[in-house]
Design a protein around this motif. Structure first.
Motif, mmCIF file in Angstrom:
data_model
loop_
_atom_site.group_PDB
_atom_site.id
_atom_site.type_symbol
_atom_site.label_atom_id
_atom_site.label_comp_id
_atom_site.label_asym_id
_atom_site.label_seq_id
_atom_site.Cartn_x
_atom_site.Cartn_y
_atom_site.Cartn_z
ATOM 1 N N SER A 7 22.953 -5.918 -16.885
ATOM 2 C CA SER A 7 22.914 -5.990 -15.428
ATOM 3 C C SER A 7 21.642 -5.310 -14.940
ATOM 4 N N VAL A 8 21.333 -5.554 -13.685
ATOM 5 C CA VAL A 8 20.075 -5.055 -13.124
ATOM 6 C C VAL A 8 20.369 -4.139 -11.948
ATOM 7 N N GLU A 9 19.649 -3.049 -11.911
ATOM 8 C CA GLU A 9 19.717 -2.152 -10.764
ATOM 9 C C GLU A 9 18.316 -2.099 -10.168
ATOM 10 N N VAL A 10 18.162 -2.610 -8.947
ATOM 11 C CA VAL A 10 16.829 -2.635 -8.359
ATOM 12 C C VAL A 10 16.455 -1.233 -7.896
ATOM 13 N N SER A 11 15.154 -0.959 -7.898
ATOM 14 C CA SER A 11 14.695 0.368 -7.529
ATOM 15 C C SER A 11 13.580 0.244 -6.492
ATOM 16 N N GLY A 12 12.415 0.816 -6.752
ATOM 17 C CA GLY A 12 11.386 0.896 -5.714
ATOM 18 C C GLY A 12 10.451 -0.290 -5.655
ATOM 19 N N SER A 13 9.536 -0.248 -4.691
ATOM 20 C CA SER A 13 8.487 -1.250 -4.583
ATOM 21 C C SER A 13 7.285 -0.615 -3.905
ATOM 22 N N SER A 14 6.132 -1.251 -4.093
ATOM 23 C CA SER A 14 4.933 -0.763 -3.419
ATOM 24 C C SER A 14 4.005 -1.927 -3.133
ATOM 25 N N GLU A 15 3.097 -1.723 -2.205
ATOM 26 C CA GLU A 15 2.122 -2.757 -1.869
ATOM 27 C C GLU A 15 0.710 -2.198 -2.002
ATOM 28 N N SER A 16 -0.184 -3.066 -2.451
ATOM 29 C CA SER A 16 -1.588 -2.667 -2.513
ATOM 30 C C SER A 16 -2.423 -3.931 -2.348
ATOM 31 N N PHE A 17 -3.689 -3.864 -2.746
ATOM 32 C CA PHE A 17 -4.557 -5.023 -2.621
ATOM 33 C C PHE A 17 -5.195 -5.325 -3.963
ATOM 34 N N CYS A 18 -5.311 -6.612 -4.243
ATOM 35 C CA CYS A 18 -5.854 -7.040 -5.526
ATOM 36 C C CYS A 18 -7.296 -6.551 -5.696
ATOM 37 N N ASP A 19 -7.597 -5.992 -6.861
ATOM 38 C CA ASP A 19 -8.947 -5.497 -7.144
ATOM 39 C C ASP A 19 -9.991 -6.599 -7.036
ATOM 40 N N CYS A 20 -9.631 -7.805 -7.431
ATOM 41 C CA CYS A 20 -10.657 -8.848 -7.542
ATOM 42 C C CYS A 20 -10.882 -9.591 -6.241
ATOM 43 N N CYS A 21 -9.835 -9.794 -5.440
ATOM 44 C CA CYS A 21 -9.995 -10.669 -4.275
ATOM 45 C C CYS A 21 -9.488 -10.057 -2.978
ATOM 46 N N GLY A 22 -8.894 -8.878 -3.062
ATOM 47 C CA GLY A 22 -8.441 -8.225 -1.842
ATOM 48 C C GLY A 22 -7.136 -8.756 -1.268
ATOM 49 N N ALA A 23 -6.555 -9.762 -1.928
ATOM 50 C CA ALA A 23 -5.280 -10.292 -1.435
ATOM 51 C C ALA A 23 -4.178 -9.246 -1.619
ATOM 52 N N ILE A 44 7.230 -5.300 -12.200
ATOM 53 C CA ILE A 44 6.577 -6.595 -12.044
ATOM 54 C C ILE A 44 5.586 -6.507 -10.900
ATOM 55 N N GLN A 45 4.418 -7.055 -11.147
ATOM 56 C CA GLN A 45 3.341 -6.973 -10.163
ATOM 57 C C GLN A 45 2.740 -8.355 -9.990
ATOM 58 N N TRP A 46 2.529 -8.758 -8.742
ATOM 59 C CA TRP A 46 1.931 -10.057 -8.500
ATOM 60 C C TRP A 46 1.086 -10.021 -7.245
ATOM 61 N N THR A 47 0.221 -11.033 -7.118
ATOM 62 C CA THR A 47 -0.630 -11.150 -5.942
ATOM 63 C C THR A 47 -0.034 -12.244 -5.065
ATOM 64 N N VAL A 48 0.259 -11.883 -3.835
ATOM 65 C CA VAL A 48 0.997 -12.779 -2.945
ATOM 66 C C VAL A 48 0.216 -14.070 -2.714
ATOM 67 N N GLY A 49 0.863 -15.188 -2.929
ATOM 68 C CA GLY A 49 0.257 -16.489 -2.654
ATOM 69 C C GLY A 49 -0.852 -16.888 -3.602
ATOM 70 N N SER A 50 -0.965 -16.196 -4.760
ATOM 71 C CA SER A 50 -2.051 -16.497 -5.709
ATOM 72 C C SER A 50 -1.484 -16.827 -7.081
ATOM 73 N N PRO A 51 -1.025 -18.065 -7.264
ATOM 74 C CA PRO A 51 -0.401 -18.435 -8.540
ATOM 75 C C PRO A 51 -1.367 -18.373 -9.719
ATOM 76 N N ASN A 52 -2.689 -18.391 -9.430
ATOM 77 C CA ASN A 52 -3.650 -18.300 -10.537
ATOM 78 C C ASN A 52 -3.808 -16.874 -11.050
ATOM 79 N N HIS A 53 -3.243 -15.888 -10.327
ATOM 80 C CA HIS A 53 -3.134 -14.526 -10.859
ATOM 81 C C HIS A 53 -1.753 -14.459 -11.489
ATOM 82 N N PHE A 54 -1.665 -14.619 -12.773
ATOM 83 C CA PHE A 54 -0.343 -14.631 -13.386
ATOM 84 C C PHE A 54 0.328 -13.268 -13.216
ATOM 85 N N PRO A 55 1.535 -13.235 -12.653
ATOM 86 C CA PRO A 55 2.222 -11.946 -12.490
ATOM 87 C C PRO A 55 2.455 -11.252 -13.835
#
Ligand SMILES: [Zn+2]
Length: 147
Positions: A7-23, A44-55
């Motif tokens: 089972s999964v217990e969700v925990s924290g989250s954070s937001e920042s900006f991509c080093d390469c493109c600022g997204a 898990i880390q991903w860039t919002v709306g950027s599928p070419n940045h594989f999470p």
């Protein structure tokens, strides 16, 4: 051993900006439990709306609690390849991700230490549990729609 009852217990989250493109970049984390015991921490880390940045999906696998320490745990890293039909995770060498997890585990596994071994099924059971159990991943799941 890992049984079906993860089972999964969700925990924290954070937001920042991509080093390469600022997204906008998001990171979230939680815990995978096997019964009452922690089987893995995940990040898990991903860039919002950027599928070419594989999470990135990083798993710190191993026991926690009294009598256990970083030497009992190891890092396995995966990339998520978004696709409108069916995205998929692939195991990658964890070495490049390890600097973030020095305090949590003492080893970073290469892809070759996971793929084709007994550990692989454990890793993918954990990944399935996260994918199905963390509702915050809807944004990651929809990345493939814009690919
Ligand atoms: Zn970028």
């Amino acid at each position: 051993m890992i049984e079906a009852a993860l089972s999964v217990e969700v925990s924290g989250s954070s937001e920042s900006f991509c080093d390469c493109c600022g997204a906008e970049s998001r990171k979230l984390w939680g815990e995978v439990l096997d019964g009452q015991a922690t089987a893995a921490l995940y990040y898990i880390q991903w860039t919002v709306g950027s599928p070419n940045h594989f999470p990135n999906l990083d798993l710190v696998i191993g026991p926690w609690g009294e009598g256990f320490g970083p030497a009992d745990r190891f890092l396995v890293s995966l990339l998520y390849r978004p696709d409108s039909a069916q995205g998929g995770f692939m195991v990658v060498d964890a070495e490049g991700r390890y600097a973030n997890y020095l305090a949590l585990c003492e080893k970073a596994f290469d892809r070759s230490e996971v793929v084709g071994t007994a550990l692989a099924s454990k890793v993918f059971s954990i990944v399935d549990a996260i994918w199905l159990g963390d509702p915050r991943l809807s944004d990651v799941k929809s990345l493939g729609d814009v690919a």
